[in-house]
Write a protein that holds these residues in place. Structure first.
Motif, mmCIF file in Angstrom:
data_model
loop_
_atom_site.group_PDB
_atom_site.id
_atom_site.type_symbol
_atom_site.label_atom_id
_atom_site.label_comp_id
_atom_site.label_asym_id
_atom_site.label_seq_id
_atom_site.Cartn_x
_atom_site.Cartn_y
_atom_site.Cartn_z
ATOM 1 N N UNK A 112 71.863 27.789 66.940
ATOM 2 C CA UNK A 112 71.637 28.058 65.540
ATOM 3 C C UNK A 112 73.286 28.802 65.633
ATOM 4 N N UNK A 113 73.921 27.968 64.519
ATOM 5 C CA UNK A 113 75.322 28.861 64.315
ATOM 6 C C UNK A 113 75.942 29.430 63.186
ATOM 7 N N UNK A 114 74.598 30.404 63.104
ATOM 8 C CA UNK A 114 74.952 31.317 61.973
ATOM 9 C C UNK A 114 74.388 32.750 62.202
ATOM 10 N N UNK A 115 74.184 33.905 61.456
ATOM 11 C CA UNK A 115 73.696 34.959 62.145
ATOM 12 C C UNK A 115 71.459 35.081 61.268
ATOM 13 N N UNK A 116 70.928 35.927 61.981
ATOM 14 C CA UNK A 116 70.428 36.177 61.072
ATOM 15 C C UNK A 116 69.694 37.830 61.109
#
Length: 157
Positions: A16-20
């Motif tokens: 996943x290229x983002x943050x959670x």
């Protein structure tokens, strides 16, 4: 598509290229909380199954052997002395960095218990399986109801 190609396709690493953002609260549970409060008092408690007569440390709410419940009357004080069943020297921290000074971790069977507890062995000397040890607690004013209230075990010579 060949079997090898299908396996390679299924096992591709995907990211996943983002943050959670995740939030959570860990609770020790009923038995764990009471066990930690015991450490805060400078005591080590276990629970003894009335059917199997097996004593768990840390304490449990249910017997893993016969699945029986372990109620209020199952709580027993164990230790603070015990026997080293096994031990190892740890040279690498959880993050992979080399430790400046190795830590010694032992598997301890406390007097009055059947199960064993993993914790730090804090003497500088040589360790042997079968050695007798005793629990060392933080000073009472520094205890907070954590596994860290139990500093570790030192040899009894």
């Amino acid at each position: 598509m060949s079997l090898v190609e299908r396996i390679q396709r299924v096992t591709e690493i995907r990211a996943w290229p983002g943050t959670i953002q995740l939030e959570g609260v860990y609770t020790a549970g009923v038995a764990g909380e009471r066990w930690l409060r015991g450490l805060q008092e400078g005591k080590i408690y276990g629970t003894r199954c009335p059917r199997c007569r097996y004593t768990y440390v840390p304490a449990r709410r249910f017997c893993e052997r016969c699945l029986g419940g372990l109620g209020e009357d199952a709580w027993v004080e164990v230790g603070p002395r015990g026997t080293v069943l096994s031990w190892t020297r740890v040279h690498v921290a959880p993050d992979g960095a080399r430790l400046a000074r190795p830590r010694v971790i032992g598997l301890i069977r406390l007097d009055g218990a059947d199960a064993a507890l993993v914790h730090e062995l804090i003497d500088e000397g040589e360790w042997e399986t079968g050695m007798r040890v005793e629990a060392i607690f933080r000073p009472p004013a520094e205890r907070i109801g954590s596994i860290r209230d139990l500093l570790g075990f030192r040899s009894v010579r």
